[in-house]
Design a protein around this motif. Structure first.
Motif, PDB file in Angstrom:
ATOM      1  N   ILE A  54      24.519  14.054 -14.486  1.00 31.47           N
ATOM      2  CA  ILE A  54      23.440  14.566 -13.631  1.00 31.47           C
ATOM      3  C   ILE A  54      23.339  16.081 -13.762  1.00 31.47           C
ATOM      4  CG2 ILE A  54      22.733  14.891 -11.219  1.00 31.47           C
ATOM      5  CD1 ILE A  54      23.973  12.043 -10.720  1.00 31.47           C
ATOM      6  N   VAL A  55      24.482  16.763 -13.762  1.00 29.38           N
ATOM      7  CA  VAL A  55      24.485  18.221 -13.937  1.00 29.38           C
ATOM      8  C   VAL A  55      23.892  18.592 -15.293  1.00 29.38           C
ATOM      9  CG1 VAL A  55      26.007  20.228 -14.233  1.00 29.38           C
ATOM     10  CG2 VAL A  55      26.343  18.678 -12.307  1.00 29.38           C
ATOM     11  N   ARG A  63      18.226  25.513 -16.405  1.00 26.75           N
ATOM     12  CA  ARG A  63      19.081  26.494 -17.107  1.00 26.75           C
ATOM     13  C   ARG A  63      20.196  27.022 -16.204  1.00 26.75           C
ATOM     14  NH1 ARG A  63      13.669  28.449 -18.908  1.00 26.75           N
ATOM     15  NH2 ARG A  63      13.807  29.425 -16.903  1.00 26.75           N
ATOM     16  N   LEU A  64      21.067  26.132 -15.791  1.00 27.44           N
ATOM     17  CA  LEU A  64      22.146  26.487 -14.873  1.00 27.44           C
ATOM     18  C   LEU A  64      23.331  27.130 -15.578  1.00 27.44           C
ATOM     19  CD1 LEU A  64      22.265  23.198 -12.755  1.00 27.44           C
ATOM     20  CD2 LEU A  64      20.990  25.288 -12.257  1.00 27.44           C
ATOM     21  N   SER A  65      23.659  26.670 -16.768  1.00 26.68           N
ATOM     22  CA  SER A  65      24.936  27.029 -17.390  1.00 26.68           C
ATOM     23  C   SER A  65      25.059  28.478 -17.827  1.00 26.68           C
ATOM     24  CB  SER A  65      25.238  26.097 -18.565  1.00 26.68           C
ATOM     25  OG  SER A  65      24.225  26.191 -19.537  1.00 26.68           O
ATOM     26  N   GLY A  66      24.002  29.229 -17.814  1.00 27.74           N
ATOM     27  CA  GLY A  66      24.088  30.614 -18.226  1.00 27.74           C
ATOM     28  C   GLY A  66      24.606  31.561 -17.156  1.00 27.74           C
ATOM     29  N   SER A  67      24.852  31.077 -15.967  1.00 24.99           N
ATOM     30  CA  SER A  67      25.226  31.970 -14.875  1.00 24.99           C
ATOM     31  C   SER A  67      26.711  31.864 -14.529  1.00 24.99           C
ATOM     32  CB  SER A  67      24.396  31.661 -13.627  1.00 24.99           C
ATOM     33  OG  SER A  67      24.884  30.514 -12.991  1.00 24.99           O
ATOM     34  N   ARG A  68      27.221  32.904 -13.895  1.00 27.32           N
ATOM     35  CA  ARG A  68      28.623  32.881 -13.468  1.00 27.32           C
ATOM     36  C   ARG A  68      28.827  31.893 -12.323  1.00 27.32           C
ATOM     37  NH1 ARG A  68      29.750  36.101  -8.990  1.00 27.32           N
ATOM     38  NH2 ARG A  68      27.964  37.319  -8.303  1.00 27.32           N
ATOM     39  N   HIS A  69      27.758  31.596 -11.547  1.00 22.85           N
ATOM     40  CA  HIS A  69      27.869  30.593 -10.492  1.00 22.85           C
ATOM     41  C   HIS A  69      28.144  29.211 -11.088  1.00 22.85           C
ATOM     42  CE1 HIS A  69      25.941  33.618  -7.876  1.00 22.85           C
ATOM     43  NE2 HIS A  69      26.692  33.032  -6.962  1.00 22.85           N
ATOM     44  N   LEU A 120      30.861  21.656  -5.032  1.00 22.82           N
ATOM     45  CA  LEU A 120      29.505  21.155  -4.769  1.00 22.82           C
ATOM     46  C   LEU A 120      28.662  22.189  -4.038  1.00 22.82           C
ATOM     47  CD1 LEU A 120      30.279  17.438  -3.899  1.00 22.82           C
ATOM     48  CD2 LEU A 120      29.140  18.323  -5.954  1.00 22.82           C
ATOM     49  N   VAL A 121      29.270  22.929  -3.124  1.00 27.39           N
ATOM     50  CA  VAL A 121      28.547  24.003  -2.431  1.00 27.39           C
ATOM     51  C   VAL A 121      28.097  25.050  -3.452  1.00 27.39           C
ATOM     52  CG1 VAL A 121      28.802  25.926  -0.802  1.00 27.39           C
ATOM     53  CG2 VAL A 121      29.606  23.638  -0.169  1.00 27.39           C
ATOM     54  N   LEU A 122      28.963  25.394  -4.392  1.00 26.50           N
ATOM     55  CA  LEU A 122      28.587  26.339  -5.445  1.00 26.50           C
ATOM     56  C   LEU A 122      27.425  25.809  -6.280  1.00 26.50           C
ATOM     57  CD1 LEU A 122      32.154  27.442  -6.596  1.00 26.50           C
ATOM     58  CD2 LEU A 122      30.459  28.886  -5.441  1.00 26.50           C
ATOM     59  N   LEU A 123      27.457  24.516  -6.607  1.00 31.71           N
ATOM     60  CA  LEU A 123      26.377  23.915  -7.384  1.00 31.71           C
ATOM     61  C   LEU A 123      25.054  23.980  -6.619  1.00 31.71           C
ATOM     62  CD1 LEU A 123      25.297  22.318  -9.828  1.00 31.71           C
ATOM     63  CD2 LEU A 123      25.988  20.227  -8.614  1.00 31.71           C
ATOM     64  N   LEU A 126      23.663  27.475  -6.501  1.00 34.82           N
ATOM     65  CA  LEU A 126      23.022  27.791  -7.780  1.00 34.82           C
ATOM     66  C   LEU A 126      21.672  27.090  -7.906  1.00 34.82           C
ATOM     67  CD1 LEU A 126      22.997  29.000 -10.624  1.00 34.82           C
ATOM     68  CD2 LEU A 126      24.437  27.080 -11.356  1.00 34.82           C
ATOM     69  N   LEU A 127      21.622  25.826  -7.548  1.00 29.89           N
ATOM     70  CA  LEU A 127      20.349  25.097  -7.611  1.00 29.89           C
ATOM     71  C   LEU A 127      19.300  25.730  -6.701  1.00 29.89           C
ATOM     72  CD1 LEU A 127      21.492  21.368  -7.725  1.00 29.89           C
ATOM     73  CD2 LEU A 127      20.159  22.580  -9.458  1.00 29.89           C
ATOM     74  N   GLY A 128      19.731  26.160  -5.521  1.00 33.44           N
ATOM     75  CA  GLY A 128      18.807  26.813  -4.603  1.00 33.44           C
ATOM     76  C   GLY A 128      18.195  28.069  -5.186  1.00 33.44           C
TER      77      GLY A 128
END
Length: 147
Positions: A54-55, A63-69, A120-123, A126-128
């Protein structure tokens, strides 16, 4: 994105191996009671493989994976899942073998679940930041542009 794919793949392999381990250990010791080994397989497949698939899809969209979060989420979540699964495997194995389990094992498993929650809170944080805000129906052009 490849990191999520590799994580999903590793969790799939571990999930299958844990199911085999549960079946063979209980069969070898003629064990028919309740043991946490019965749910290690499910935890690895659901919380490991499926979550990272899912991630992977969310990463493709936003484009989530480019961030330090993302890196913080990835390692925190994996550490929590590893801690949880290891304590469940230990408790289940000791149960099948007829040994007592120290009470600290429950606390460590609880800590693993807490670390998963932090991941999960970090995810979701980041999604937010990456998911665009919704548009009102009064502005059809903005809705069409976001699709």
């Amino acid at each position: 994105m490849r990191r999520s794919l590799h994580a999903a793949h590793v969790y799939m392999i571990l999930g299958v191996i844990s199911g085999l381990y549960y079946r063979e250990l209980t069969k070898a010791h003629h064990f028919e009671g309740e043991t946490q080994l019965s749910v290690v397989h499910t935890h690895l497949l659901a919380l490991g493989m499926l979550v990272f698939l899912i991630v992977l899809a969310l990463d493709k969209l936003f484009r989530l994976s480019g961030s330090r979060h993302f890196t913080a989420f990835f390692w925190t979540y994996n550490a929590g899942l590893a801690l949880t699964v290891l304590t469940m495997t230990y408790r289940g194995t000791m149960t099948v073998l007829g040994h007592s389990v120290p009470e600290a094992v429950s606390g460590i498993a609880g800590l693993g679940h807490i670390v998963i929650t932090v991941g999960l809170v970090l995810l979701f944080t980041l999604l937010g930041k990456r998911v665009p805000a919704t548009h009102t129906a009064a502005d059809p052009e903005a809705v069409a542009e976001s699709v």
